[in-house]
Enzyme design. Structure first.
Site, PDB file in Angstrom:
ATOM      1  N   GLU A 109       0.843  -1.196   0.000  1.00 21.73           N
ATOM      2  CA  GLU A 109       0.000   0.000   0.000  1.00 21.73           C
ATOM      3  C   GLU A 109       0.879   1.247   0.000  1.00 21.73           C
ATOM      4  O   GLU A 109       1.825   1.336   0.772  1.00 21.73           O
ATOM      5  CB  GLU A 109      -0.910  -0.018   1.242  1.00 21.73           C
ATOM      6  CG  GLU A 109      -1.878  -1.191   1.213  1.00 21.73           C
ATOM      7  CD  GLU A 109      -2.366  -1.600   2.606  1.00 21.73           C
ATOM      8  OE1 GLU A 109      -2.269  -0.794   3.540  1.00 21.73           O
ATOM      9  OE2 GLU A 109      -2.835  -2.754   2.735  1.00 21.73           O
TER      10      GLU A 109
ATOM     11  N   GLU B  34      -4.853  -6.953   3.048  1.00 21.59           N
ATOM     12  CA  GLU B  34      -3.625  -7.510   3.620  1.00 21.59           C
ATOM     13  C   GLU B  34      -3.522  -9.028   3.548  1.00 21.59           C
ATOM     14  O   GLU B  34      -2.439  -9.571   3.364  1.00 21.59           O
ATOM     15  CB  GLU B  34      -3.435  -7.022   5.063  1.00 21.59           C
ATOM     16  CG  GLU B  34      -2.755  -5.658   5.131  1.00 21.59           C
ATOM     17  CD  GLU B  34      -3.712  -4.527   5.493  1.00 21.59           C
ATOM     18  OE1 GLU B  34      -4.851  -4.831   5.907  1.00 21.59           O
ATOM     19  OE2 GLU B  34      -3.324  -3.350   5.360  1.00 21.59           O
TER      20      GLU B  34
ATOM     21  N   PHE C 278       2.129  -0.937   8.107  1.00 24.28           N
ATOM     22  CA  PHE C 278       2.487  -0.812   9.526  1.00 24.28           C
ATOM     23  C   PHE C 278       2.561  -2.231  10.084  1.00 24.28           C
ATOM     24  O   PHE C 278       1.716  -3.061   9.727  1.00 24.28           O
ATOM     25  CB  PHE C 278       1.394  -0.070  10.315  1.00 24.28           C
ATOM     26  CG  PHE C 278       1.390   1.423  10.154  1.00 24.28           C
ATOM     27  CD1 PHE C 278       1.939   2.249  11.124  1.00 24.28           C
ATOM     28  CD2 PHE C 278       0.812   2.010   9.037  1.00 24.28           C
ATOM     29  CE1 PHE C 278       1.912   3.634  10.981  1.00 24.28           C
ATOM     30  CE2 PHE C 278       0.787   3.387   8.885  1.00 24.28           C
ATOM     31  CZ  PHE C 278       1.343   4.210   9.859  1.00 24.28           C
ATOM     32  N   ALA C 279       3.508  -2.501  10.958  1.00 23.84           N
ATOM     33  CA  ALA C 279       3.604  -3.863  11.526  1.00 23.84           C
ATOM     34  C   ALA C 279       2.285  -4.280  12.160  1.00 23.84           C
ATOM     35  O   ALA C 279       1.906  -5.448  12.111  1.00 23.84           O
ATOM     36  CB  ALA C 279       4.727  -3.918  12.555  1.00 23.84           C
ATOM     37  N   ASP C 280       1.569  -3.315  12.723  1.00 27.18           N
ATOM     38  CA  ASP C 280       0.274  -3.611  13.353  1.00 27.18           C
ATOM     39  C   ASP C 280      -0.664  -4.317  12.367  1.00 27.18           C
ATOM     40  O   ASP C 280      -1.478  -5.146  12.759  1.00 27.18           O
ATOM     41  CB  ASP C 280      -0.390  -2.317  13.819  1.00 27.18           C
ATOM     42  CG  ASP C 280       0.587  -1.410  14.536  1.00 27.18           C
ATOM     43  OD1 ASP C 280       0.526  -1.331  15.769  1.00 27.18           O
ATOM     44  OD2 ASP C 280       1.439  -0.776  13.864  1.00 27.18           O
ATOM     45  N   PHE C 281      -0.550  -3.954  11.099  1.00 20.95           N
ATOM     46  CA  PHE C 281      -1.481  -4.498  10.102  1.00 20.95           C
ATOM     47  C   PHE C 281      -1.068  -5.885   9.611  1.00 20.95           C
ATOM     48  O   PHE C 281      -1.718  -6.456   8.750  1.00 20.95           O
ATOM     49  CB  PHE C 281      -1.655  -3.530   8.922  1.00 20.95           C
ATOM     50  CG  PHE C 281      -2.104  -2.160   9.341  1.00 20.95           C
ATOM     51  CD1 PHE C 281      -2.810  -1.982  10.525  1.00 20.95           C
ATOM     52  CD2 PHE C 281      -1.823  -1.046   8.569  1.00 20.95           C
ATOM     53  CE1 PHE C 281      -3.216  -0.717  10.933  1.00 20.95           C
ATOM     54  CE2 PHE C 281      -2.224   0.214   8.969  1.00 20.95           C
ATOM     55  CZ  PHE C 281      -2.920   0.386  10.154  1.00 20.95           C
TER      56      PHE C 281
ATOM     57  N   HIS D 211      -1.016   1.715  15.708  1.00 19.20           N
ATOM     58  CA  HIS D 211       0.023   2.101  14.744  1.00 19.20           C
ATOM     59  C   HIS D 211       1.404   2.200  15.392  1.00 19.20           C
ATOM     60  O   HIS D 211       2.279   2.896  14.890  1.00 19.20           O
ATOM     61  CB  HIS D 211      -0.304   3.446  14.085  1.00 19.20           C
ATOM     62  CG  HIS D 211      -1.492   3.421  13.187  1.00 19.20           C
ATOM     63  ND1 HIS D 211      -2.774   3.415  13.664  1.00 19.20           N
ATOM     64  CD2 HIS D 211      -1.594   3.380  11.835  1.00 19.20           C
ATOM     65  CE1 HIS D 211      -3.621   3.390  12.647  1.00 19.20           C
ATOM     66  NE2 HIS D 211      -2.935   3.369  11.521  1.00 19.20           N
TER      67      HIS D 211
END
Lengths: 324, 326
Positions: free
Chosen positions: A29, A59, A82-85, A128
């Site tokens: 993205e 994702e 983002f690693a969160d995603f 985030h």
């Protein structure tokens, strides 16, 4: 030697390898037109228009497609925004990428790289700001690199792009703009090889990513008080360089493990446990673990900074270990 | 008919091979000889057979937890499949995968998958890879009615449409997602109706009609190969057996199942071949005897194969496992 940024060094690694190997392509993205949400791909803008492209916010498919592309002979490099995603597409990683080679009896080579930003920055709050590398260390099936400098990200990424195994790379948001020496000549950094960033004699500090820099700052301050830290950057977490840590502990007899991810069951617990199993006789003090407080990341900067570890935590723990 | 006798008979052979393989697997499981879970494709054989007849050898498929039929129709070796069901070293996955994870990347089978919808993102990646390599291969993604209610389905069909990937999505609607009736858990009458949302053709066919499956798949595969983009085909069928072998199937009536035994694809096709005098009773008998012999041979191969040593559990994770802590 020339100085370039962490983001530029990353871009160079990918560009050099794309020029050499036309099976490498990269997507995610906001990567092609914007150059990545934190500018990781700025130096790739306009290059290889057919091999760098933006995707929908899908994702599970972004990560899972890397597996499919690798199985048909390509070398995909996927950015996770983002690693969160990683959690929004997690089954593609934990149930597919990490298992398919094993459960098919070693068929196929999963040469793929998942990479992107993690860590705390600027009141990004709980969805985030996460550092979630421990989860991928816990679940077998993927290798983990976490470079802390421009030199390291270039050398590790170039190795990753020639590896035949799946690799995930965590890049702390606060590091992209940092500069450092990167030679013009080609070089590679192997996985599983730690770097001793600063030699010392009193306490070994094992860390990665942003916390390497915090550890070096703590070492500098403690030096003034006559306390000498040996700072080790593991650089890769799977595999991790046990031998270098043990050798250091045999010398210093004390160990601090410092990471930004949560303290509870963070990867520091694995390091601490291994060292007490294999170098117990060399320890003069309990092993100290430093990590974030066990809460989601709060928005307010005062609270954010309170729960996030930094050099102060290292200084406090170091003094405690020495009874000062 | 406009097809050669060889072709029409080969469809029968493939369907029967799948059926006989699975009936044997069911029996072996019930005798306690096979561990784990087995999901049977009985009654759905026309879909894998018809689709694969329209694919080239170099094309790829992704399969499902109900994947024996896809594997056999794509040319999988039933000896190595049977050995895998037994967990033997000579099995496709050396005993590490079992029924739900059989794969043979060398013949384009990118794996059965234990996650409902799990194969769809993998098919997207294979499609992307083909597009980057500029070959004219095609990917067929098999998935069930249950998978059409996952997020992966939406992400995958959107992605395939946006990039015009060379993929054919074959929805095998067997009317049950585990124990739940599809019509009670799905917002549309026909799963192919969903194709409209992805700007791709959506077609519903009788999945028990082998020629309808073959011809519909062939058209979609040709379109994908000619860079005409993806297609969603819903092949309606019926899961004659339970979700897994041993499923008590308390959620449906026997009368419903019996009705579908009357309409199962192999019986229909055999009758058609006989009625149109393409094949004789004698030839049918011969084909079945040959298949029975092949299945017996596969079982014998599996039973006589050695078990893995326990320590084999510690290999095959990475290509290069230097420094990895097992």
């Amino acid at each position: 030697m020339r100085n370039i940024s962490y983001a530029e060094a990353l871009g160079e690694a990918i560009l050099e390898e794309m020029e050499r190997d036309d099976t490498i392509f990269t997507y995610g993205e906001d990567v092609a037109k914007q150059g990545g949400i934190f500018g990781a791909y700025k130096s790739l803008l306009g290059k290889f228009p057919n091999r760098i492209f933006d995707t929908p916010i899908s994702e599970e498919v972004i990560y899972g497609s890397a597996l499919g592309a690798a199985l048909v002979g390509m070398r995909p490099v996927v950015e996770f925004h983002f690693a969160d995603f990683l959690f929004t597409g997690i089954q593609s990683i934990t149930l597919q990428i990490e298992k398919i080679r094993y459960m098919t009896g070693g068929q196929g080579k999963l040469h793929l790289v998942l990479r992107g930003p993690d860590g705390v920055s600027n009141s990004a709050a709980a969805q985030h700001s996460e550092s979630i590398e421990t989860i991928f260390m816990h679940i077998p099936g993927i290798k983990i690199i976490i470079p802390s400098t421009p030199y390291d990200i270039k050398g590790l990424m170039k190795t990753a792009l020639r590896s035949d195994d799946p690799i995930i790379c965590f890049e702390h948001k606060s590091l992209y703009a940092t500069k450092g020496e990167v030679p013009e000549e080609e070089y590679f950094i192997p996985l599983g090889k730690a770097e001793i960033k600063k030699e010392g004699k009193d306490i070994t500090v094992v860390s990665m990513s942003r916390m390497v820099h915090e550890s070096l700052r703590a070492a500098e301050e403690l030096e003034k008080e006559g306390i000498s830290l040996e700072v080790i950057d593991l650089r890769s977490l799977v595999p991790w360089d046990k031998e270098t840590v043990i050798r250091s502990v045999q010398k210093t007899n004390r160990l601090i493990v410092a990471h930004e991810t949560w303290r509870r069951a963070g990867w520091g617990a694995e390091i601490a446990s291994t060292i007490q199993e294999e170098a117990f006789d060399f320890l003069d003090a309990p092993i100290a673990r430093i990590g974030a407080r066990n809460v989601p990341m709060p928005f307010n900067a005062l609270m954010q900074n309170f729960v996030t570890p930094n050099k102060e935590n290292i200084i406090i723990e170091a003094k405690k270990l020495l009874g000062r | 008919m406009r097809y050669s006798k060889n072709f029409l008979v080969s469809l029968y052979q493939t369907m029967q091979k799948i059926r006989k393989f699975e009936q044997s697997a069911e029996q072996l499981f019930l005798e306690g000889k096979l561990p784990g879970f087995i999901h049977l494709y009985i009654g759905e054989e026309a879909i894998a057979t018809g689709v694969m007849a329209a694919l080239n050898q170099g094309d790829y498929i992704t399969s499902t937890h109900r994947g024996h039929g896809h594997m056999i129709a794509k040319g999988g070796d039933i000896k190595r499949m049977m050995a895998e069901l037994f967990g033997k070293t000579s099995g496709y996955c050396k005993g590490k995968g079992g029924s739900m994870h059989i794969a043979d990347f060398s013949i384009g089978v990118l794996g059965a998958n234990g996650v409902v919808g799990g194969g769809l993102p993998i098919a997207i990646g294979a499609g992307l890879g083909i597009k980057m390599k500029e070959t004219n291969q095609v990917v067929v993604a098999f998935f069930g009615d249950g998978a059409s209610n996952t997020g992966a389905f939406h992400e995958s069909l959107n992605f395939a449409s946006v990039y015009r990937l060379p993929i054919v999505f074959i929805n095998e609607n067997n009317q049950y997602a585990s124990t739940a009736k599809t019509k009670e858990t799905t917002s549309v009458q026909n799963i192919s109706d969903r194709a409209v949302s992805y700007s791709m053709p959506g077609i519903t066919i009788d999945g028990n009609n082998i020629i309808a499956v073959y011809e519909t798949a062939r058209e979609a595969i040709e379109r994908a190969r000619d860079q005409g983009g993806p297609t969603l085909i819903e092949a309606k069928t019926y899961r004659i057996k339970g979700h897994f072998v041993g499923d008590p199937t308390k959620y449906r009536e026997n009368i419903e199942v019996n009705k579908f035994w009357e309409n199962e694809p192999i019986k229909i096709w055999e009758k058609q071949l006989l009625d149109s005098k393409i094949i004789t009773d004698k030839e049918i008998k011969k084909i079945n005897e040959e298949l029975d012999a092949q299945i017996s041979e596969a079982i014998l191969f599996a039973e006589n194969s050695s078990d893995p040593i326990p320590e084999n559990a510690l290999s095959d994770l990475f290509v290069d496992d230097a420094g990895y802590d097992y």
